[in-house]
Structure formats: structure tokens, C-alpha cells
Design a protein around this motif. Structure first.
Motif, PDB file in Angstrom:
ATOM      1  N   ASN A  29       0.820  -1.209   0.000  1.00 49.56           N
ATOM      2  CA  ASN A  29       0.000   0.000   0.000  1.00 49.56           C
ATOM      3  C   ASN A  29       0.859   1.267   0.000  1.00 49.56           C
ATOM      4  O   ASN A  29       0.444   2.302  -0.525  1.00 49.56           O
ATOM      5  N   ALA A  30       2.028   1.190   0.569  1.00 46.51           N
ATOM      6  CA  ALA A  30       2.908   2.361   0.591  1.00 46.51           C
ATOM      7  C   ALA A  30       3.364   2.737  -0.816  1.00 46.51           C
ATOM      8  O   ALA A  30       3.696   3.900  -1.078  1.00 46.51           O
ATOM      9  N   LYS A  31       3.379   1.757  -1.710  1.00 47.39           N
ATOM     10  CA  LYS A  31       3.818   1.996  -3.084  1.00 47.39           C
ATOM     11  C   LYS A  31       2.667   1.967  -4.078  1.00 47.39           C
ATOM     12  O   LYS A  31       2.897   2.020  -5.291  1.00 47.39           O
ATOM     13  N   ASN A  32       1.452   1.834  -3.579  1.00 46.78           N
ATOM     14  CA  ASN A  32       0.280   1.737  -4.464  1.00 46.78           C
ATOM     15  C   ASN A  32       0.473   0.656  -5.523  1.00 46.78           C
ATOM     16  O   ASN A  32       0.129   0.840  -6.697  1.00 46.78           O
ATOM     17  N   THR A  33       0.998  -0.463  -5.102  1.00 47.74           N
ATOM     18  CA  THR A  33       1.398  -1.501  -6.053  1.00 47.74           C
ATOM     19  C   THR A  33       0.879  -2.864  -5.620  1.00 47.74           C
ATOM     20  O   THR A  33       0.909  -3.207  -4.439  1.00 47.74           O
ATOM     21  N   VAL A  34       0.419  -3.606  -6.600  1.00 52.26           N
ATOM     22  CA  VAL A  34       0.056  -5.013  -6.405  1.00 52.26           C
ATOM     23  C   VAL A  34       0.937  -5.851  -7.313  1.00 52.26           C
ATOM     24  O   VAL A  34       1.181  -5.484  -8.464  1.00 52.26           O
ATOM     25  N   TYR A  35       1.406  -6.955  -6.774  1.00 56.61           N
ATOM     26  CA  TYR A  35       2.290  -7.852  -7.503  1.00 56.61           C
ATOM     27  C   TYR A  35       1.594  -9.187  -7.763  1.00 56.61           C
ATOM     28  O   TYR A  35       0.757  -9.622  -6.988  1.00 56.61           O
ATOM     29  N   LEU A  36       2.000  -9.818  -8.839  1.00 59.31           N
ATOM     30  CA  LEU A  36       1.578 -11.182  -9.120  1.00 59.31           C
ATOM     31  C   LEU A  36       2.835 -11.992  -9.413  1.00 59.31           C
ATOM     32  O   LEU A  36       3.440 -11.835 -10.465  1.00 59.31           O
ATOM     33  N   GLN A  37       3.210 -12.815  -8.461  1.00 61.33           N
ATOM     34  CA  GLN A  37       4.350 -13.702  -8.651  1.00 61.33           C
ATOM     35  C   GLN A  37       3.855 -14.979  -9.298  1.00 61.33           C
ATOM     36  O   GLN A  37       2.970 -15.646  -8.757  1.00 61.33           O
ATOM     37  N   MET A  38       4.412 -15.296 -10.441  1.00 58.18           N
ATOM     38  CA  MET A  38       3.983 -16.466 -11.200  1.00 58.18           C
ATOM     39  C   MET A  38       5.150 -17.437 -11.304  1.00 58.18           C
ATOM     40  O   MET A  38       6.178 -17.114 -11.903  1.00 58.18           O
ATOM     41  N   ASN A  39       4.976 -18.592 -10.728  1.00 55.61           N
ATOM     42  CA  ASN A  39       5.994 -19.636 -10.755  1.00 55.61           C
ATOM     43  C   ASN A  39       5.499 -20.838 -11.548  1.00 55.61           C
ATOM     44  O   ASN A  39       4.304 -20.993 -11.782  1.00 55.61           O
ATOM     45  N   SER A  40       6.436 -21.683 -11.941  1.00 58.16           N
ATOM     46  CA  SER A  40       6.102 -22.911 -12.672  1.00 58.16           C
ATOM     47  C   SER A  40       5.167 -22.620 -13.835  1.00 58.16           C
ATOM     48  O   SER A  40       4.143 -23.284 -14.019  1.00 58.16           O
ATOM     49  N   LEU A  41       5.541 -21.634 -14.620  1.00 60.47           N
ATOM     50  CA  LEU A  41       4.667 -21.212 -15.710  1.00 60.47           C
ATOM     51  C   LEU A  41       4.487 -22.318 -16.734  1.00 60.47           C
ATOM     52  O   LEU A  41       5.425 -23.074 -17.043  1.00 60.47           O
ATOM     53  N   LYS A  42       3.269 -22.391 -17.260  1.00 59.78           N
ATOM     54  CA  LYS A  42       2.917 -23.387 -18.255  1.00 59.78           C
ATOM     55  C   LYS A  42       2.577 -22.688 -19.572  1.00 59.78           C
ATOM     56  O   LYS A  42       2.303 -21.489 -19.599  1.00 59.78           O
ATOM     57  N   LEU A  43       2.598 -23.459 -20.645  1.00 62.44           N
ATOM     58  CA  LEU A  43       2.262 -22.888 -21.942  1.00 62.44           C
ATOM     59  C   LEU A  43       0.895 -22.217 -21.911  1.00 62.44           C
ATOM     60  O   LEU A  43       0.696 -21.164 -22.535  1.00 62.44           O
ATOM     61  N   GLU A  44      -0.031 -22.818 -21.190  1.00 60.25           N
ATOM     62  CA  GLU A  44      -1.388 -22.279 -21.156  1.00 60.25           C
ATOM     63  C   GLU A  44      -1.532 -21.018 -20.313  1.00 60.25           C
ATOM     64  O   GLU A  44      -2.604 -20.418 -20.272  1.00 60.25           O
ATOM     65  N   ASP A  45      -0.458 -20.605 -19.654  1.00 59.66           N
ATOM     66  CA  ASP A  45      -0.487 -19.335 -18.915  1.00 59.66           C
ATOM     67  C   ASP A  45      -0.227 -18.133 -19.812  1.00 59.66           C
ATOM     68  O   ASP A  45      -0.377 -16.989 -19.386  1.00 59.66           O
ATOM     69  N   ALA A  46       0.179 -18.384 -21.038  1.00 59.46           N
ATOM     70  CA  ALA A  46       0.468 -17.290 -21.959  1.00 59.46           C
ATOM     71  C   ALA A  46      -0.799 -16.498 -22.252  1.00 59.46           C
ATOM     72  O   ALA A  46      -1.838 -17.065 -22.590  1.00 59.46           O
ATOM     73  N   ALA A  47      -0.708 -15.194 -22.094  1.00 58.63           N
ATOM     74  CA  ALA A  47      -1.870 -14.324 -22.267  1.00 58.63           C
ATOM     75  C   ALA A  47      -1.430 -12.883 -22.035  1.00 58.63           C
ATOM     76  O   ALA A  47      -0.295 -12.631 -21.610  1.00 58.63           O
ATOM     77  N   VAL A  48      -2.340 -11.967 -22.308  1.00 61.21           N
ATOM     78  CA  VAL A  48      -2.164 -10.604 -21.841  1.00 61.21           C
ATOM     79  C   VAL A  48      -2.759 -10.532 -20.435  1.00 61.21           C
ATOM     80  O   VAL A  48      -3.905 -10.947 -20.230  1.00 61.21           O
ATOM     81  N   TYR A  49      -1.969 -10.043 -19.505  1.00 57.84           N
ATOM     82  CA  TYR A  49      -2.397  -9.938 -18.124  1.00 57.84           C
ATOM     83  C   TYR A  49      -2.768  -8.492 -17.816  1.00 57.84           C
ATOM     84  O   TYR A  49      -1.989  -7.578 -18.089  1.00 57.84           O
ATOM     85  N   TYR A  50      -3.947  -8.332 -17.248  1.00 57.57           N
ATOM     86  CA  TYR A  50      -4.470  -7.017 -16.915  1.00 57.57           C
ATOM     87  C   TYR A  50      -4.662  -6.901 -15.405  1.00 57.57           C
ATOM     88  O   TYR A  50      -5.101  -7.861 -14.761  1.00 57.57           O
ATOM     89  N   CYS A  51      -4.367  -5.731 -14.868  1.00 57.61           N
ATOM     90  CA  CYS A  51      -4.793  -5.472 -13.507  1.00 57.61           C
ATOM     91  C   CYS A  51      -5.978  -4.505 -13.555  1.00 57.61           C
ATOM     92  O   CYS A  51      -6.130  -3.735 -14.512  1.00 57.61           O
ATOM     93  N   ALA A  52      -6.795  -4.595 -12.523  1.00 57.57           N
ATOM     94  CA  ALA A  52      -8.004  -3.792 -12.462  1.00 57.57           C
ATOM     95  C   ALA A  52      -8.278  -3.420 -11.010  1.00 57.57           C
ATOM     96  O   ALA A  52      -7.916  -4.161 -10.098  1.00 57.57           O
ATOM     97  N   ALA A  53      -8.918  -2.279 -10.817  1.00 51.03           N
ATOM     98  CA  ALA A  53      -9.180  -1.785  -9.470  1.00 51.03           C
ATOM     99  C   ALA A  53     -10.668  -1.595  -9.240  1.00 51.03           C
ATOM    100  O   ALA A  53     -11.377  -1.097 -10.124  1.00 51.03           O
ATOM    101  N   ALA A  54     -11.101  -2.004  -8.058  1.00 51.15           N
ATOM    102  CA  ALA A  54     -12.497  -1.863  -7.660  1.00 51.15           C
ATOM    103  C   ALA A  54     -12.534  -1.243  -6.265  1.00 51.15           C
ATOM    104  O   ALA A  54     -11.846  -1.712  -5.361  1.00 51.15           O
ATOM    105  N   ARG A  55     -13.351  -0.227  -6.117  1.00 54.81           N
ATOM    106  CA  ARG A  55     -13.448   0.412  -4.802  1.00 54.81           C
ATOM    107  C   ARG A  55     -14.103  -0.552  -3.826  1.00 54.81           C
ATOM    108  O   ARG A  55     -15.172  -1.092  -4.091  1.00 54.81           O
ATOM    109  N   TRP A  56     -13.418  -0.785  -2.749  1.00 54.81           N
ATOM    110  CA  TRP A  56     -13.835  -1.706  -1.698  1.00 54.81           C
ATOM    111  C   TRP A  56     -13.816  -3.167  -2.166  1.00 54.81           C
ATOM    112  O   TRP A  56     -12.846  -3.857  -2.006  1.00 54.81           O
ATOM    113  N   ILE A  57     -14.922  -3.624  -2.771  1.00 56.23           N
ATOM    114  CA  ILE A  57     -15.049  -5.048  -3.045  1.00 56.23           C
ATOM    115  C   ILE A  57     -14.679  -5.363  -4.488  1.00 56.23           C
ATOM    116  O   ILE A  57     -15.233  -4.795  -5.419  1.00 56.23           O
TER     117      ILE A  57
END
Length: 123
Positions: free
Chosen positions: A74-102
Motif C-alpha cells: 500500500n505504501a507503493k500503491n502496487t500489487v504484484y503477481l508472482q507467477m511460478n512454474s509457468l505453463k504454456l497455457e499461462d500465456a496471455a495478456v495480463y491485466y490489472c483492475a481496481a475496484a473500490r472496496w469489493i
């Protein structure tokens, strides 16, 4: 003006790792949930994981669970996604999105979206 900027995508071999980052600006980050979604060519956008404003995390089941980890600074206004053991089917465009509260699994819950970062997995 709210902005979400993703980074960290790239080309990785199957079994490798990547860490995606999503930096938010123009909003009170502490009251927003941030989700990661992905979209492969010809497929619908699908939920990957969400970091709720409360600190709880939610993951897509089956293919994601145990391999991906979402976290937020929260201090950096940043969210991370650590992805390990990647598979061929994980290939995609990855988007982040924000929702107030929920923010959960439904893309319609999210008001703000980034431009996406490409993840390519090679065999």
C-alpha cells in the motif's frame, strides 16, 4: 485521473517465473481491491487473483492455485503477481483492475483497468 500501469511481462520458458507489477495512481489505494485477469487469443478474459482492500486474497482455482501469489504494498500503491512454474497455457495478456472496496472474480466489479502486459511462455 486514475491510472493502472502493468509491467513485468515478457518471454519465459515453461517452468520459469515472472513477477508482474501493477502501479496505481489517482485513487485512494487503501480502499481499493485490485485484481489480475488474463486473456489469451480467442478466449474470454478470465480471473486470476485479487488482493482485497482488507488484505485478503482470492485466487482462481485449479490451474492457478499453488503457482501464483498475489501481494500488495500500500505504501507503493502496487500489487504484484508472482507467477511460478509457468505453463504454456499461462500465456496471455495480463491485466490489472481496481475496484473500490469489493473486488472479486467478476470483471464487471472493476471500474478501472490497465493496458495489459504480455506474458509469453515457450516450450
Amino acid at each position: 485521473q486514475v491510472q493502472l500501469v502493468e509491467s513485468g511481462g515478457g518471454l519465459v520458458q515453461a517452468g520459469g517465473s515472472l513477477r508482474l507489477s501493477c502501479v496505481a495512481s489517482g485513487l485512494n489505494f487503501n480502499v481499493y481491491s485490485v485484481g489480475w485477469f488474463r486473456q489469451a487469443p480467442g478466449k474470454e478474459r478470465e480471473f486470476v487473483a485479487a488482493s482485497k482492500f482488507s488484505g485478503d486474497n482470492t485466487y482462481a482455482e485449479d490451474s492457478i492455485k499453488g503457482r501464483f501469489t498475489i501481494s500488495r504494498d500500500n505504501a507503493k500503491n502496487t500489487v504484484y503477481l508472482q507467477m511460478n512454474s509457468l505453463k504454456l497455457e499461462d500465456a496471455a495478456v495480463y491485466y490489472c483492475a481496481a475496484a473500490r472496496w469489493i473486488g472479486g472474480r467478476n470483471p464487471s466489479q472493476y471500474a478501472y483497468w490497465g493496458q495489459g502486459t504480455q506474458v509469453t511462455v515457450s516450450s
